[in-house]
Each structure stands twice: as structure tokens, then as C-alpha cells.
Design an enzyme around this catalytic site. Structure first.
Site, PDB file in Angstrom:
ATOM      1  N   TYR A  97      45.331  40.389  21.297  1.00 38.23           N
ATOM      2  CA  TYR A  97      46.139  41.518  20.843  1.00 38.23           C
ATOM      3  C   TYR A  97      47.321  41.667  21.792  1.00 38.23           C
ATOM      4  CZ  TYR A  97      46.973  46.341  19.170  1.00 38.23           C
ATOM      5  OH  TYR A  97      47.505  47.482  18.640  1.00 38.23           O
ATOM      6  N   LYS A 149      46.834  38.908  17.056  1.00 33.30           N
ATOM      7  CA  LYS A 149      47.364  40.120  16.437  1.00 33.30           C
ATOM      8  C   LYS A 149      48.665  40.429  17.155  1.00 33.30           C
ATOM      9  CE  LYS A 149      46.625  45.076  15.754  1.00 33.30           C
ATOM     10  NZ  LYS A 149      45.766  46.253  16.073  1.00 33.30           N
TER      11      LYS A 149
END
Length: 312
Positions: free
Chosen positions: A142, A170
Site C-alpha cells: 500500500y 495498491k
């Protein structure tokens, strides 16, 4: 139940970053969590992030997180990918959470860039490597410099992509050139980490989105992701424009956990909109622009059982 096309994606394609429901007195509500997870999957999600940013992970105890991982895995684990939010800014703590997530039955983990510490890129690489070695759970990285304080450079991401346990990214830094390089040079499954960038990211080759707004408009996000995956960008663009005011309602006025819970409560999905300090529930002035955006999307407000409910 919305039927989703068959995919071979270890993290899913429409992934909702779940809120964590609480009881009126602030305890984790596992029954409401299970009900929400089931509804999201019924409506089209094939992946759920549990105890991520929107799940208020920073105010959850480790034991609460493990309970959440377990109840969601038990509820929808045979129908959707359960992605445990295990990342912290403390490497040994992240390692421990990876082990807890695996023990609880999660399928994968979301690991954020170590925040606040501002490590060098060598430190970022070492952190993710240590977490990857702690369990067999595949990792979605992330990258969100707005929260972590630092970006993961493209060069570091290319090195991380060589790790067989790191399977996805992500991306939430809105750098199209950087994400293009990752898409072109690696086999990572890339996900938009910004709801409003789902269409352009998928046009470049991303496989889906990790979304907050999908809580309240799951079917529309499912249709957007499916249209983009099928190369039907005329239809995807139509849905993208349709979703724009909904995304603004959820993502631009209040922290996503607050706005998503408030709307879910108005929809009758959650029994309340309780959040944990330092987050607080919004007042009427703060809610007004959220409701205005939803009205622009054509959502009607009707009194239901003494309160208001939003119906799309």
C-alpha cells in the site's frame, strides 16, 4: 446476489476497504461486521480489506484485529478474498500481525509503507522483506505517501516486485507515470487506491480498485470494474461519471471511515455510525455537503422508522 465473472486474481478485483462496525459503547461489533461482509460480497465484491485505514486500524487492539480477520474469513472466505491489514510502522509488530492474520484464516495481507518514521528506501525494502518472510500470506503493498509521509520510489517498487510473496500494489499516490512503469516492468497486480482513478488506472492495465465508496455503491463499482476489464470503456466512462458525485460524497468532505459509516447508517446497513477517537461523528454542518453530493447523484432521502435513509 450479484454474480461476478470468473477470475484468477489472488486479491480479487473489486475490493472494499471495510469499515469496522462498533456497538453504541464503542466495542467491536462482530455480528455487524459479519453482516456487512456478507452484504458486500452478495452485492459484488470479490475481495475485502479488514482492519485497513478505513477500518480504523490505528485504534484497534491486536486481539480485536485478529477477531475481525477470523469472523470475516469464516463469513465470506469461501466466496471472496480476505485481505488482512497487517502493516504498521513497527516492523516486528507487522511481522506479528502477519502471523496472526494467517492463523485467523486470512488469504492475503495489505502492508502499508512504514508511516511517521520516514525510513530510507533501503529501510522500506528491508521492512517489506521482513514481513514477507513472516508468513505464507501474499502481500499487497500500500503506497500512500499522503499518510505514510514518504512514497515508495519506482526503483524500490521494481525491486520489491521480485519478491515472490509480493503480488500486488495498491497505488494511492496519483502518479500515473510511476504506476505505468510498474505496470510495464512487473507482473504485479495493480489496484487503484483512489476511487476516482479506477477508470484511468484500469485503462492502463490495473486489475481493479481497493475502494471505500464501494461500501455504498457496490453494484455500480462492480459494473465499472467489469466494463473496464472487458475493454468496454464507453460503458466504464458512463459509470465513472455516474459515480463521481458519490465518490465526492464519501471521500472529499470527511475521513472515509466517518462518511462511509454515516451513509451506511442512513442506508440501514449499519445500526449506528460510531467511530473511535480521535475520529468523531459529524455534525449537521459537516454532513450537509455529503448529502448535497448524494442528491446530485440522484439519491433520494426518505424518513424511515424515525430517521432518514438514502435510497439510490
Amino acid at each position: 446476489m450479484v454474480e461476478t465473472p470468473s477470475r484468477n486474481l489472488p486479491f480479487g478485483s473489486l475490493v472494499t476497504a471495510m469499515v469496522t462496525p462498533f456497538t453504541a459503547d464503542g466495542a467491536v461489533d462482530l455480528d455487524a461486521t459479519a453482516a456487512l461482509a456478507a452484504k458486500l460480497v452478495d452485492d459484488g465484491c470479490d475481495g475485502l480489506v479488514v482492519s485497513g485505514t478505513t477500518g480504523e486500524t490505528s485504534t484497534l487492539e491486536d486481539s480485536e484485529k485478529e477477531d475481525l480477520f477470523r469472523v470475516v474469513a469464516e463469513t465470506v472466505g469461501n466466496r471472496a478474498r480476505v485481505i488482512a491489514g497487517t502493516g504498521t510502522n513497527h516492523t516486528s509488530h507487522s511481522v506479528e500481525m502477519a502471523r496472526r492474520a494467517e492463523r485467523a484464516g486470512a488469504h492475503a495481507q495489505l502492508v502499508v509503507t512504514p508511516y511517521y518514521n520516514k525510513p530510507t528506501q533501503s529501510g522500506v525494502l528491508a521492512h517489506f522483506t521482513a514481513v514477507s518472510e513472516a508468513s505464507d500470506l501474499p502481500i499487497m503493498i500500500y503506497d500512500i505517501p499522503g499518510r505514510s509521509g514518504i512514497p515508495i520510489t519506482t526503483e524500490t517498487m521494481l525491486r520489491l516486485a521480485e519478491n515472490p510473496r509480493i503480488g500486488a500494489l495498491k497505488d494511492a499516490k496519483a502518479d500515473f507515470a510511476a504506476v505505468t512503469r510498474v505496470l510495464a516492468a512487473t507482473d504485479l497486480d495493480v489496484y487503484s487506491g483512489d476511487d476516482g482513478l479506477t477508470l484511468p488506472w484500469m485503462a492502463a492495465g490495473a486489475v481493479g480498485v481497493v475502494s471505500v465508496s464501494a461500501h455504498v455503491a457496490t453494484a455500480a463499482f462492480r459494473a465499472l470494474v467489469d466494463a473496464a476489464a472487458a475493454g468496454d470503456f464507453a460503458e466504464a466512462r458512463r459509470i465513472h461519471f455516474e459515480l463521481d458525485p458519490v465518490i465526492r460524497a464519501v471521500m472529499t468532505h470527511l475521513p472515509g471511515a466517518i462518511s462511509a459509516k454515516h451513509i451506511l447508517h442512513l442506508q440501514g446497513v449499519l445500526p449506528n455510525a460510531v467511530v473511535r477517537l480521535p475520529l468523531v461523528e459529524p455534525d449537521e454542518r459537516e454532513v450537509a455537503p455529503v448529502l448535497a453530493d448524494l442528491a446530485e447523484a440522484g439519491w433520494d432521502l426518505e424518513p424511515v422508522g424515525g430517521r432518514e435513509e438514502i435510497r439510490a
